[in-house]
Scaffold this active site. Structure first.
Site, PDB file in Angstrom:
ATOM      1  N   ASP A  28       7.120  -2.174 -17.958  1.00  0.00           N
ATOM      2  CA  ASP A  28       8.093  -2.281 -16.880  1.00  0.00           C
ATOM      3  C   ASP A  28       9.594  -2.670 -17.539  1.00  0.00           C
ATOM      4  O   ASP A  28       9.629  -3.396 -18.339  1.00  0.00           O
ATOM      5  CB  ASP A  28       8.031  -3.277 -15.796  1.00  0.00           C
ATOM      6  N   ASN A  83       3.024  -3.085  -4.406  1.00  0.00           N
ATOM      7  CA  ASN A  83       4.050  -3.040  -3.427  1.00  0.00           C
ATOM      8  C   ASN A  83       4.204  -1.969  -2.453  1.00  0.00           C
ATOM      9  O   ASN A  83       4.345  -0.813  -2.986  1.00  0.00           O
ATOM     10  CB  ASN A  83       5.558  -3.474  -3.903  1.00  0.00           C
ATOM     11  N   GLN A  90       8.891  -2.647  -2.319  1.00  0.00           N
ATOM     12  CA  GLN A  90       8.593  -1.286  -3.081  1.00  0.00           C
ATOM     13  C   GLN A  90      10.135  -0.634  -3.261  1.00  0.00           C
ATOM     14  O   GLN A  90      10.644  -0.459  -2.340  1.00  0.00           O
ATOM     15  CB  GLN A  90       7.682  -0.238  -2.531  1.00  0.00           C
ATOM     16  N   VAL A  92      10.392   2.247  -5.977  1.00  0.00           N
ATOM     17  CA  VAL A  92      10.034   3.654  -6.570  1.00  0.00           C
ATOM     18  C   VAL A  92       8.700   4.146  -5.628  1.00  0.00           C
ATOM     19  O   VAL A  92       7.813   3.627  -5.778  1.00  0.00           O
ATOM     20  CB  VAL A  92       9.669   3.502  -8.063  1.00  0.00           C
ATOM     21  N   HIS A  96       2.151   2.973  -7.783  1.00  0.00           N
ATOM     22  CA  HIS A  96       2.084   2.477  -9.268  1.00  0.00           C
ATOM     23  C   HIS A  96       1.467   1.048  -8.796  1.00  0.00           C
ATOM     24  O   HIS A  96       1.626   0.477  -8.000  1.00  0.00           O
ATOM     25  CB  HIS A  96       3.400   2.354  -9.832  1.00  0.00           C
ATOM     26  N   HIS A  98       1.175  -2.520 -10.484  1.00  0.00           N
ATOM     27  CA  HIS A  98       1.914  -3.781 -11.308  1.00  0.00           C
ATOM     28  C   HIS A  98       0.687  -4.449 -12.106  1.00  0.00           C
ATOM     29  O   HIS A  98      -0.015  -4.900 -11.419  1.00  0.00           O
ATOM     30  CB  HIS A  98       2.934  -4.511 -10.737  1.00  0.00           C
TER      31      HIS A  98
HETATM   32  P1  5GP Z   1       8.513  -1.436  -7.241  1.00  0.00           P
HETATM   33  O1  5GP Z   1       9.631  -2.240  -6.859  1.00  0.00           O
HETATM   34  O2  5GP Z   1       8.354   0.055  -6.348  1.00  0.00           O
HETATM   35  O3  5GP Z   1       7.165  -1.982  -6.828  1.00  0.00           O
HETATM   36  O4  5GP Z   1       8.502  -1.122  -8.793  1.00  0.00           O
HETATM   37  C1  5GP Z   1       9.071  -0.376  -9.601  1.00  0.00           C
HETATM   38  C2  5GP Z   1       9.198  -0.901 -10.877  1.00  0.00           C
HETATM   39  O5  5GP Z   1       9.546   0.061 -11.453  1.00  0.00           O
HETATM   40  C3  5GP Z   1      10.195  -2.269 -10.780  1.00  0.00           C
HETATM   41  O6  5GP Z   1       9.415  -3.302 -11.443  1.00  0.00           O
HETATM   42  C4  5GP Z   1      11.166  -1.783 -11.925  1.00  0.00           C
HETATM   43  O7  5GP Z   1      11.559  -2.941 -12.641  1.00  0.00           O
HETATM   44  C5  5GP Z   1      10.624  -0.773 -12.478  1.00  0.00           C
HETATM   45  N1  5GP Z   1      11.576   0.336 -13.129  1.00  0.00           N
HETATM   46  C6  5GP Z   1      12.613   0.804 -12.349  1.00  0.00           C
HETATM   47  N2  5GP Z   1      13.470   1.745 -13.039  1.00  0.00           N
HETATM   48  C7  5GP Z   1      12.450   1.694 -14.406  1.00  0.00           C
HETATM   49  C8  5GP Z   1      12.783   2.613 -15.672  1.00  0.00           C
HETATM   50  O8  5GP Z   1      13.580   3.341 -15.629  1.00  0.00           O
HETATM   51  N3  5GP Z   1      11.823   2.407 -16.535  1.00  0.00           N
HETATM   52  C9  5GP Z   1      10.737   1.541 -16.361  1.00  0.00           C
HETATM   53  N4  5GP Z   1       9.843   1.672 -17.488  1.00  0.00           N
HETATM   54  N5  5GP Z   1      10.690   0.759 -15.436  1.00  0.00           N
HETATM   55  C10 5GP Z   1      11.524   0.900 -14.225  1.00  0.00           C
END
Ligand code: 5GP
Length: 110
Positions: A28, A83, A90, A92, A96, A98
């Site tokens: 992340d 998430n 969430q 993205v 996925h 975590h």
């Molecule tokens: P969510 O919030 O959707 O559960 O998790 C998305 C995760 O993607 C977040 O923890 C965020 O830090 C991570 N993330 C967002 N943009 C990028 C990126 O460009 N590269 C990587 N490796 N992680 C990212």
């Protein structure tokens, strides 16, 4: 294309921990623990709400990949989190898992 599809396609760089034909595991970009991995199926499913019976094996495989990667890294204690939806933070919309490790965790989570 989702952000994670772009990472899978190597259009955006990422620190890749593991990859096979069905999954990619990346670090992340904004880690919430000393180890913070994202287990991402290459199939672009937006959220847990979008799963179908056809995805049972794919989702089960996410946990198997997670346990193998963490075993290889020497961790037996870690947190595994999905998430689902904006209300659960969430951001993205490409499924996925975590995986967080390397510190003490609280329960319930925030
Ligand atoms: P969510 O919030 O959707 O559960 O998790 C998305 C995760 O993607 C977040 O923890 C965020 O830090 C991570 N993330 C967002 N943009 C990028 C990126 O460009 N590269 C990587 N490796 N992680 C990212």
């Amino acid at each position: 294309m989702t952000l994670f599809e772009k990472i899978i396609a190597r259009q955006i760089p990422a620190n890749i921990e593991y990859e096979d034909s069905n999954y990619i595991v990346i670090h992340d970009i904004n880690p919430q623990a000393p180890v913070h991995l994202l287990v991402i199926p290459k199939k672009p499913i937006p959220t847990l709400n979008d799963l179908t019976d056809a995805d049972r094996e794919l989702v089960g495989g996410m946990f198997r990949v997670a346990s193998q990667v963490m075993r290889n890294k020497g961790y037996t204690d870690y947190r595994a989190v999905f998430n689902c939806g904006p209300g659960a933070q969430q951001t993205v919309f490409h499924l996925h898992l975590h995986i967080l490790a390397g510190r003490t965790f609280q329960w319930p989570p925030g």
